[in-house]
Design a protein around this motif. Sequence first.
Motif, PDB file in Angstrom:
ATOM      1  N   LEU A 226       0.857  -1.186   0.000  1.00  0.00           N
ATOM      2  CA  LEU A 226       0.000   0.000   0.000  1.00  0.00           C
ATOM      3  C   LEU A 226       0.890   1.232   0.000  1.00  0.00           C
ATOM      4  N   ALA A 227       0.483   2.284  -0.706  1.00  0.00           N
ATOM      5  CA  ALA A 227       1.202   3.563  -0.674  1.00  0.00           C
ATOM      6  C   ALA A 227       0.286   4.609  -0.047  1.00  0.00           C
ATOM      7  N   VAL A 228       0.846   5.409   0.860  1.00  0.00           N
ATOM      8  CA  VAL A 228       0.064   6.420   1.578  1.00  0.00           C
ATOM      9  C   VAL A 228       0.788   7.750   1.533  1.00  0.00           C
ATOM     10  N   LEU A 229       0.086   8.780   1.124  1.00  0.00           N
ATOM     11  CA  LEU A 229       0.599  10.141   1.161  1.00  0.00           C
ATOM     12  C   LEU A 229      -0.050  10.861   2.333  1.00  0.00           C
ATOM     13  N   ILE A 230       0.760  11.516   3.164  1.00  0.00           N
ATOM     14  CA  ILE A 230       0.228  12.310   4.264  1.00  0.00           C
ATOM     15  C   ILE A 230       0.456  13.784   3.949  1.00  0.00           C
ATOM     16  N   ASN A 231      -0.638  14.522   3.790  1.00  0.00           N
ATOM     17  CA  ASN A 231      -0.585  15.964   3.566  1.00  0.00           C
ATOM     18  C   ASN A 231      -0.815  16.678   4.890  1.00  0.00           C
ATOM     19  N   ALA A 232       0.106  17.531   5.251  1.00  0.00           N
ATOM     20  CA  ALA A 232       0.130  18.135   6.583  1.00  0.00           C
ATOM     21  C   ALA A 232      -0.888  19.252   6.757  1.00  0.00           C
ATOM     22  N   ALA A 233      -1.134  19.579   8.014  1.00  0.00           N
ATOM     23  CA  ALA A 233      -1.933  20.745   8.387  1.00  0.00           C
ATOM     24  C   ALA A 233      -1.095  22.009   8.228  1.00  0.00           C
ATOM     25  N   THR A 234      -1.757  23.145   8.175  1.00  0.00           N
ATOM     26  CA  THR A 234      -1.066  24.422   8.088  1.00  0.00           C
ATOM     27  C   THR A 234      -0.148  24.614   9.292  1.00  0.00           C
TER      28      THR A 234
ATOM     29  N   LEU B 274       2.273   3.077  10.313  1.00  0.00           N
ATOM     30  CA  LEU B 274       1.617   2.597   9.099  1.00  0.00           C
ATOM     31  C   LEU B 274       2.505   1.621   8.332  1.00  0.00           C
ATOM     32  N   ALA B 275       3.786   1.955   8.233  1.00  0.00           N
ATOM     33  CA  ALA B 275       4.713   1.081   7.519  1.00  0.00           C
ATOM     34  C   ALA B 275       4.807  -0.284   8.188  1.00  0.00           C
ATOM     35  N   LEU B 276       4.888  -0.285   9.518  1.00  0.00           N
ATOM     36  CA  LEU B 276       5.066  -1.532  10.251  1.00  0.00           C
ATOM     37  C   LEU B 276       3.777  -2.330  10.366  1.00  0.00           C
ATOM     38  N   GLU B 277       2.677  -1.654  10.643  1.00  0.00           N
ATOM     39  CA  GLU B 277       1.418  -2.349  10.897  1.00  0.00           C
ATOM     40  C   GLU B 277       0.653  -2.676   9.621  1.00  0.00           C
TER      41      GLU B 277
ATOM     42  N   ASN C  63       2.149  -2.611   6.385  1.00  0.00           N
ATOM     43  CA  ASN C  63       3.056  -2.993   5.296  1.00  0.00           C
ATOM     44  C   ASN C  63       2.986  -1.972   4.159  1.00  0.00           C
ATOM     45  N   ALA C  64       3.163  -0.702   4.526  1.00  0.00           N
ATOM     46  CA  ALA C  64       2.952   0.393   3.581  1.00  0.00           C
ATOM     47  C   ALA C  64       4.243   1.138   3.279  1.00  0.00           C
ATOM     48  N   MET C  65       4.226   1.899   2.163  1.00  0.00           N
ATOM     49  CA  MET C  65       5.208   2.941   1.946  1.00  0.00           C
ATOM     50  C   MET C  65       4.473   4.257   2.188  1.00  0.00           C
ATOM     51  N   VAL C  66       5.051   5.105   3.031  1.00  0.00           N
ATOM     52  CA  VAL C  66       4.366   6.320   3.467  1.00  0.00           C
ATOM     53  C   VAL C  66       5.250   7.525   3.185  1.00  0.00           C
ATOM     54  N   LEU C  67       4.712   8.511   2.501  1.00  0.00           N
ATOM     55  CA  LEU C  67       5.464   9.725   2.190  1.00  0.00           C
ATOM     56  C   LEU C  67       4.959  10.878   3.042  1.00  0.00           C
ATOM     57  N   ILE C  68       5.862  11.465   3.836  1.00  0.00           N
ATOM     58  CA  ILE C  68       5.574  12.698   4.563  1.00  0.00           C
ATOM     59  C   ILE C  68       6.450  13.784   3.955  1.00  0.00           C
TER      60      ILE C  68
ATOM     61  N   TRP D 123      -3.483   5.674  -1.059  1.00  0.00           N
ATOM     62  CA  TRP D 123      -4.360   6.448  -0.183  1.00  0.00           C
ATOM     63  C   TRP D 123      -3.745   7.827   0.025  1.00  0.00           C
ATOM     64  N   VAL D 124      -4.606   8.805   0.286  1.00  0.00           N
ATOM     65  CA  VAL D 124      -4.145  10.099   0.776  1.00  0.00           C
ATOM     66  C   VAL D 124      -4.796  10.349   2.121  1.00  0.00           C
ATOM     67  N   ILE D 125      -3.976  10.680   3.125  1.00  0.00           N
ATOM     68  CA  ILE D 125      -4.474  11.101   4.437  1.00  0.00           C
ATOM     69  C   ILE D 125      -4.157  12.582   4.570  1.00  0.00           C
ATOM     70  N   GLY D 126      -5.189  13.406   4.633  1.00  0.00           N
ATOM     71  CA  GLY D 126      -4.998  14.851   4.688  1.00  0.00           C
ATOM     72  C   GLY D 126      -5.427  15.413   6.019  1.00  0.00           C
ATOM     73  N   HIS D 127      -4.494  16.065   6.707  1.00  0.00           N
ATOM     74  CA  HIS D 127      -4.769  16.669   8.012  1.00  0.00           C
ATOM     75  C   HIS D 127      -5.111  18.139   7.817  1.00  0.00           C
TER      76      HIS D 127
END
Length: 279
Positions: free
Chosen positions: A31-39, A53-56, A58-63, A107-111
């Motif tokens: 799984l690939a996950v992008l995390i977009n930060a809050a202001t 997320l990576a450990l639980e 099995n993802a690649m996560v970009l911050i 996935w995209v997770i946006g804060h």
Amino acid sequence: MISEAIVEKICIQTPGATVTGTLIRAPAPRLAVLINAATGVQASFYAPFAQWLALERNAMVLIWDYRDFGASGRVKRSTATMTDWGLHDATAVRDWLCARAGVLPVWVIGHSLGGMTMGFQPRTEHLERIITVAAGFGHVTDHPWPFQAKAWLLWYLLGPMGIALRGYLPGKALGLGNDLPSGVFWQWRRWLLDQRGVGGDPDFGGIRNPGFSGLVTCVAFRDDHMIPPHAVRRMAAWFPGARVEQRLIDPADHGLESIGHIHAFAPRNRAIWPYLIAP
């Protein structure tokens, strides 16, 4: 479950800028996950959640940090705006991750800001899922008192005065976290003082892309004074083609004292992390 994630520093070209990020991944991610930060929140704040997320999962996560902020540069003399951050940078970074992910679901997770602008970005139709956290269609009058008084003070006095004196928003000096480019402040102010929100901004209005038809999970927190739950619910209108699920989290239900607007991703609140991403 893997025992250690692989960490890789990344530089990504966006229109008119270069942004810096960190890719935290399992050896063979599914799984690939992008995390977009809050202001005003630096990418490093999300590193513990990305590791989880990576450990639980099995993802690649970009911050990553928006242009002229955090590891991506300095706010002084910056001309960056919310349009640069929420549209140009976020879309370019997502395109980069999609190319890197190949056939993996994305996935995209946006804060906060990172979720508010997702309904206005192009090329979202290939995403598997969007999760917004503490993101909503809010106006300054949606804040409860006495927090609302602080917001009026920021928009009409402290912010303009700080920019006039320094040329940027001195967030650290004002007790607001991190410094911000002046253009980011003025556009942010415009959104919170306009009943139409982001959709009323001439830089964003009409850009809305209804192409995303997947699942959008909108997560709200009962003790969030910045974007209260009712403001989160309104944001469903910005995803006209999607299946929108509203999720309300009460810190007391998870044995937590508080979550608020920023701290969902803080390690002290890791008890709620599975609920942020649950299907």
